[in-house]
Design an enzyme around this catalytic site. Structure first.
Site, PDB file in Angstrom:
ATOM      1  N   HIS A  78       0.847  -1.194   0.000  1.00 21.50           N
ATOM      2  CA  HIS A  78       0.000   0.000   0.000  1.00 21.50           C
ATOM      3  C   HIS A  78       0.880   1.242   0.000  1.00 21.50           C
ATOM      4  CE1 HIS A  78      -4.096  -1.681   1.510  1.00 21.50           C
ATOM      5  NE2 HIS A  78      -3.539  -2.464   0.610  1.00 21.50           N
ATOM      6  N   TYR A 208      -9.333   5.407   7.149  1.00 18.50           N
ATOM      7  CA  TYR A 208      -9.591   5.723   8.551  1.00 18.50           C
ATOM      8  C   TYR A 208     -10.670   6.799   8.576  1.00 18.50           C
ATOM      9  CZ  TYR A 208      -5.244   3.341   9.974  1.00 18.50           C
ATOM     10  OH  TYR A 208      -4.260   2.409  10.215  1.00 18.50           O
ATOM     11  N   PRO A 300      -4.698  -0.053  18.587  1.00 19.88           N
ATOM     12  CA  PRO A 300      -4.384  -0.513  17.225  1.00 19.88           C
ATOM     13  C   PRO A 300      -4.451   0.552  16.138  1.00 19.88           C
ATOM     14  CG  PRO A 300      -6.567  -1.253  17.890  1.00 19.88           C
ATOM     15  CD  PRO A 300      -5.955  -0.609  19.090  1.00 19.88           C
ATOM     16  N   TYR A 392       3.896   6.387  10.241  1.00 16.48           N
ATOM     17  CA  TYR A 392       3.110   5.227   9.815  1.00 16.48           C
ATOM     18  C   TYR A 392       4.011   4.171   9.151  1.00 16.48           C
ATOM     19  CZ  TYR A 392      -1.236   2.813   8.799  1.00 16.48           C
ATOM     20  OH  TYR A 392      -2.261   1.882   8.787  1.00 16.48           O
TER      21      TYR A 392
HETATM   22  C1  PHB Z   1      -5.894  -4.377  10.072  1.00 12.23           C
HETATM   23  O1  PHB Z   1      -5.874  -4.543   8.831  1.00 12.23           O
HETATM   24  O2  PHB Z   1      -6.220  -5.293  10.835  1.00 12.23           O
HETATM   25  C2  PHB Z   1      -5.508  -3.062  10.631  1.00 12.23           C
HETATM   26  C3  PHB Z   1      -5.099  -2.060   9.791  1.00 12.23           C
HETATM   27  C4  PHB Z   1      -4.729  -0.826  10.314  1.00 12.23           C
HETATM   28  C5  PHB Z   1      -4.816  -0.614  11.669  1.00 12.23           C
HETATM   29  C6  PHB Z   1      -5.228  -1.617  12.516  1.00 12.23           C
HETATM   30  C7  PHB Z   1      -5.571  -2.849  12.009  1.00 12.23           C
HETATM   31  O3  PHB Z   1      -4.498   0.614  12.159  1.00 12.23           O
END
Ligand code: PHB
Ligand code: APR
Length: 398
Positions: A78, A208, A300, A392
């Protein structure tokens, strides 16, 4: 109960998650002997659904270890993420902002499968379904791990070093005497309801979403498998979430201008993930070194959990190589300090992403406006979007 046996190794690794397994491979590369102990079954750890974002440095390390073949074949590179707020999407372009870096979306359990297979193929010692794991004599130069195997036989593993890679609920951290560690913690008043579904992803990149109804995240595992999350209560009752309700909530949180087309499909797995920030300092006591979730947890939102575990054991493996080859403890003595710098950077980033994107539970309207101002700044300023992008994709392992 059967009689006891005694064996020796240089490094006893407690836990076969990403931290323990990466460490085992890094030590093998240095010619250091290790035994990995895991309470769960192989099937359980290989099927445990977790996050799935690999930083640039984690991908490079898998390649360096010769373990990246399936990740490159099945994982998805990505080149950015979308931040969606006020019903509109704004893209953060990673390569443009970080000198060409990208991330790879590949499930953590797929990484775990690859690491286990390669460790066992190379003749590595990994015991699943052990019980009553305990660590002893941590202050001495010959610490021990005792455990019972699946047949009930009691074993003693004499080590020179123990790596506590047994996750947040493991026994290693709690075996350190009271008063040695300082814990820093923040609990969040929300959680994530995560699903894995058989459906076409809504976009080629992660989205997001900051929405009045709460945060949402659109992610994927393959061109036909999606991984979506919805902000929910920490004690959310999954029973109240039918598949229909989940899809309609995902539609609602994605809606707005240029609404991306959301394809529904069968939901294969549902779960609630708690959100917590946690760090213990130092990450060491005597000959016991904590790594990964055993020492720290991040919410997360920044996708940092597994990557931090990898960064810890990368530092630990280098320090252990110096210890075993040059009989010098100086790098081991710096282990905790070295790791904690990166840990706190990741804590700050994860907390910031979390705070910017989730709906406050106390109806803080001023706070909600500040979030939009922050998102506007992050997506409109080169300096601010560069800061997000470089955090990131992650700093190189060093
Ligand atoms: C996921 O794909 O499980 C995932 C992606 C981004 C995040 C957290 C989990 O910030
Ligand atoms: N003895 C042996 N193994 C244990 C014990 C014990 N007493 N207690 C727990 N374990 C095992 C768990 O079953 C698990 O397989 O230790 C492993 C720890 O793995 P993880 O929880 O995956 O932690 P870590 O390897 O540090 O990886 C961090 O995992 O939780 C995610 O989001 C987190 O992505 C991050 C990553």
């Amino acid at each position: 109960m059967s009689s006891a046996t005694t064996s020796r190794t240089q490094v006893g690794i407690v836990g076969a998650g990403p931290a323990g397994l990466f460490l085992a491979h890094l030590l093998r590369r240095e010619g250091i002997d290790a035994v990995v102990l895991e309470t769960r079954s192989r099937r359980y750890v290989e099927e445990r659904i977790r996050a799935g974002v690999l930083e640039h440095g984690t991908v490079a390390l898998l390649d360096e270890l010769g373990l990246g073949t399936r990740m490159h074949r099945e994982g998805l590179t990505h080149a950015g993420i979308e931040l969606r707020f006020g019903g509109r999407s704004h893209r953060i372009d990673f390569p443009a902002l970080t000198g060409g870096k990208t991330i790879t979306v590949y499930g953590q359990h797929e990484v775990v499968k690859d690491l286990i297979a390669a460790w066992l193929d190379g003749g590595g010692d990994l015991r699943f379904e052990v019980a009553d794991v305990a660590v002893h004599d941590l202050e001495s130069t010959l610490p021990r791990v005792t455990f019972r195997d699946a047949g009930g036989t009691v074993h003693e593993l004499r080590c020179e070093v123990i790596a506590g890679c047994d996750g947040f609920h493991g026994i290693c951290r709690t075996s350190i005497p009271h008063g040695v560690l300082t814990a820093y913690e923040r609990a969040y008043p929300y959680a994530w309801l995560g699903i894995l579904a058989q459906s076409k992803p809504v976009s080629d990149e992660l989205i997001y979403v900051n929405h009045d109804r709460g945060f949402a995240l659109f992610s994927q595992r393959s061109p036909t498998v999606t991984r979506y999350y919805l902000q929910c209560a920490p004690d959310e009752d999954l029973g109240g979430w039918s598949d229909d309700r989940i899809w309609s909530e995902l539609h609602a949180r994605l809606a707005g201008e240029q609404t991306p087309r959301l394809t529904e499909g069968p939901i294969m797995q549902k779960g609630v993930t708690a959100m917590r920030s946690f760090v213990v300092e130092p990450m060491q006591y005597g000959r016991l070194f904590l790594a990964g979730d055993a020492a720290h947890i991040v919410p997360p939102t920044g996708a940092k959990g597994m990557n931090l575990a990898v960064a810890d054991v990368w530092v630990l493996a280098r320090a252990l190589a110096t210890f075993f080859t040059a009989a010098s403890t100086s790098a081991l003595e710096r282990y905790s300090e070295t790791c904690l710098r990166r840990v706190w950077r990741a804590q700050r980033f994860s907390w910031w992403m979390t705070s910017m994107l989730h709906r406050a539970v106390d109806g803080d309207r001023f706070g909600a406006r500040l979030q939009l101002a922050e998102l506007d700044y992050v997506t409109g300023s080169l300096a601010a979007s560069t800061s997000l992008a470089e955090n990131y994709v992650g700093a190189p392992l060093s």
